[in-house]
Design a protein around this motif. Structure first.
Motif, mmCIF file in Angstrom:
data_model
loop_
_atom_site.group_PDB
_atom_site.id
_atom_site.type_symbol
_atom_site.label_atom_id
_atom_site.label_comp_id
_atom_site.label_asym_id
_atom_site.label_seq_id
_atom_site.Cartn_x
_atom_site.Cartn_y
_atom_site.Cartn_z
ATOM 1 N N LEU A 130 7.124 13.530 -4.062
ATOM 2 C CA LEU A 130 7.602 12.344 -3.378
ATOM 3 C C LEU A 130 6.889 12.267 -2.035
ATOM 4 C CD1 LEU A 130 11.461 12.437 -4.076
ATOM 5 C CD2 LEU A 130 9.650 11.290 -5.371
ATOM 6 N N ALA A 131 5.916 11.397 -1.936
ATOM 7 C CA ALA A 131 5.136 11.240 -0.709
ATOM 8 C C ALA A 131 4.541 9.846 -0.703
ATOM 9 C CB ALA A 131 4.027 12.292 -0.620
ATOM 10 N N ALA A 132 4.436 9.269 0.495
ATOM 11 C CA ALA A 132 3.826 7.949 0.641
ATOM 12 C C ALA A 132 2.836 8.010 1.795
ATOM 13 C CB ALA A 132 4.907 6.891 0.891
ATOM 14 N N MET A 133 2.491 6.865 2.356
ATOM 15 C CA MET A 133 1.685 6.807 3.576
ATOM 16 C C MET A 133 2.641 6.758 4.755
ATOM 17 S SD MET A 133 -1.140 3.876 2.750
ATOM 18 C CE MET A 133 -2.543 4.143 1.669
ATOM 19 N N PRO A 134 2.643 7.750 5.637
ATOM 20 C CA PRO A 134 3.547 7.680 6.785
ATOM 21 C C PRO A 134 3.067 6.636 7.787
ATOM 22 C CG PRO A 134 2.119 9.590 6.978
ATOM 23 C CD PRO A 134 1.848 8.994 5.627
ATOM 24 N N PRO A 135 3.999 5.991 8.483
ATOM 25 C CA PRO A 135 3.594 5.012 9.492
ATOM 26 C C PRO A 135 2.828 5.644 10.653
ATOM 27 C CG PRO A 135 5.888 4.723 8.876
ATOM 28 C CD PRO A 135 5.447 6.025 8.300
ATOM 29 N N LYS A 136 3.048 6.940 10.875
ATOM 30 C CA LYS A 136 2.399 7.626 11.997
ATOM 31 C C LYS A 136 2.136 9.072 11.594
ATOM 32 C CE LYS A 136 3.327 8.891 16.866
ATOM 33 N NZ LYS A 136 4.335 8.771 17.957
ATOM 34 N N PRO A 186 0.972 -0.004 11.789
ATOM 35 C CA PRO A 186 1.998 -0.938 12.273
ATOM 36 C C PRO A 186 2.446 -1.972 11.247
ATOM 37 C CG PRO A 186 0.220 -0.682 13.881
ATOM 38 C CD PRO A 186 -0.245 -0.063 12.605
ATOM 39 N N LEU A 187 1.673 -2.179 10.169
ATOM 40 C CA LEU A 187 2.046 -3.169 9.155
ATOM 41 C C LEU A 187 2.926 -2.582 8.060
ATOM 42 C CD1 LEU A 187 -1.353 -5.058 8.592
ATOM 43 C CD2 LEU A 187 0.468 -5.604 10.208
ATOM 44 N N ALA A 188 3.505 -1.416 8.276
ATOM 45 C CA ALA A 188 4.231 -0.697 7.228
ATOM 46 C C ALA A 188 5.331 -1.525 6.572
ATOM 47 C CB ALA A 188 4.816 0.597 7.784
ATOM 48 N N LEU A 189 5.958 -2.422 7.309
ATOM 49 C CA LEU A 189 7.050 -3.229 6.758
ATOM 50 C C LEU A 189 6.595 -4.622 6.325
ATOM 51 C CD1 LEU A 189 9.891 -2.374 9.322
ATOM 52 C CD2 LEU A 189 9.429 -1.283 7.111
ATOM 53 N N ASP A 207 0.840 -1.205 0.000
ATOM 54 C CA ASP A 207 0.000 0.000 0.000
ATOM 55 C C ASP A 207 0.871 1.250 0.000
ATOM 56 O OD1 ASP A 207 -2.556 -1.227 0.079
ATOM 57 O OD2 ASP A 207 -2.350 -1.575 2.233
ATOM 58 N N ILE A 208 1.914 1.230 0.825
ATOM 59 C CA ILE A 208 2.793 2.392 0.948
ATOM 60 C C ILE A 208 3.580 2.615 -0.340
ATOM 61 C CG2 ILE A 208 4.833 3.272 2.165
ATOM 62 C CD1 ILE A 208 3.680 1.928 4.698
ATOM 63 N N PHE A 261 3.350 5.774 -2.975
ATOM 64 C CA PHE A 261 4.545 6.541 -3.351
ATOM 65 C C PHE A 261 4.632 6.697 -4.859
ATOM 66 C CE2 PHE A 261 8.949 6.517 -4.816
ATOM 67 C CZ PHE A 261 9.432 7.669 -4.206
ATOM 68 N N PHE A 262 4.467 5.602 -5.588
ATOM 69 C CA PHE A 262 4.602 5.675 -7.044
ATOM 70 C C PHE A 262 3.424 6.390 -7.701
ATOM 71 C CE2 PHE A 262 7.832 2.371 -6.377
ATOM 72 C CZ PHE A 262 8.859 2.915 -7.149
#
Length: 284
Positions: free
Chosen positions: A180-186, A199-202, A165-166, A170-171
């Motif tokens: 240049l922006a994605a979904m931040p983890p927080k 919390p599932l960012a990785l 998702d992140i 970004f793309f």
């Protein structure tokens, strides 16, 4: 919370939704990998405040089920000292099986709130036939979840967005948004009173799919977004899958790159003072 601590095996004292987990080596490796990645994200981005209450959004998809299961696993092990309230927002989609989530949550003894808000009609009324629903649908859903978080005394809204998702976001911003922006983890909501945590960012989407299948979660498909073809996100997903197929491990490299940014080697003068750079001026 140290991510180096060993992870004990599941037993009969664990949360009910994990008790029928397979005992295979493969599943245990998968579970431990997801736990390790979530713990790393929680630690790296300072997500955990002991005694806090979290509203965990549960859509009925594989990702939100996996999120809830991993968080409850960590909570059971004493590694996540927060209170968890699962929440499903029934958006009034035709044919939505209203009984599945309440039955699942009650059967597993999970504290929850089911909220009905007919955002489906709003989205379909406001957008023309064939338009992409995701953006408006997401905004409406998020507004209700913030309200519910306030009403329930929750300091954080926890979402099930994963690595793909992140990267896809970004793309999409890179190719279509010129940024240049994605979904931040927080992040903080606009009002500054509710944190949004991912919390599932990785965590890999494929791992979450295997996890959900192994635990036999009752998956509910999204017939609103999932019924539309040609979405930009689908193109980004296909591109990333092609990268991964040709160069295995690229997704992990890319998600790590988003946390390893060198502002002086980009082109944004708001992040680095290029005008102040001059030969012979260093060290003065």
């Amino acid at each position: 919370m140290s991510i180096a601590e060993p992870i004990a095996e599941i037993d009969e004292s664990c949360p009910a939704l994990l008790r029928n987990a397979p005992g295979s080596v493969e599943f245990n490796k998968l579970r431990k990998r997801l736990i390790r990645q979530v713990r790393e994200t929680l630690d790296t981005y300072g997500m955990v405040k002991p005694g806090a209450k979290w509203l965990v959004a549960l859509s009925g998809g594989k990702d939100s089920y996996g999120l809830l299961a991993v968080l409850m696993d960590l909570q059971w092990r004493g590694l996540l000292p927060v209170e968890i309230l699962a929440c499903n927002l029934d958006q009034g989609q035709p044919g939505f099986p209203k009984h599945i989530l309440p039955e699942f949550l009650n059967r597993n003894g999970i504290a929850h709130r089911i909220e009905y808000q007919d955002t489906y009609s709003i989205v379909t009324d406001k957008l023309p036939q064939g338009a992409t629903y995701c953006s408006l649908c997401s905004r409406l859903r998020r507004g209700h979840l913030y309200r519910i978080a306030r009403e329930e005394g929750c300091s954080a809204l926890v979402l099930g967005h994963h690595r793909e998702d992140i990267l896809e976001t970004f793309f999409m911003n890179f190719f279509h948004g010129g940024k240049l922006a994605a979904m931040p983890p927080k992040l903080l909501n606009d009002e500054g009173d509710v944190e949004v945590l991912r919390p599932l960012a990785l965590c890999a989407e494929a791992d979450l799919a295997k996890f959900a299948e192994a635990l036999e979660f009752p998956i509910i498909p999204c017939d609103l977004c999932g019924s539309q073809d040609g979405l930009q996100r689908n193109a980004m997903k296909a591109m990333l899958e092609d990268f991964e197929r040709k160069m295995p491990g690229r997704k992990d490299v890319m998600i790590r790159a988003l946390g390893n940014i060198n502002p002086s080697h980009m082109l944004d003068p708001r992040l680095f003072d290029f005008a102040a750079l001059a030969a012979g001026e260093q060290g003065k």
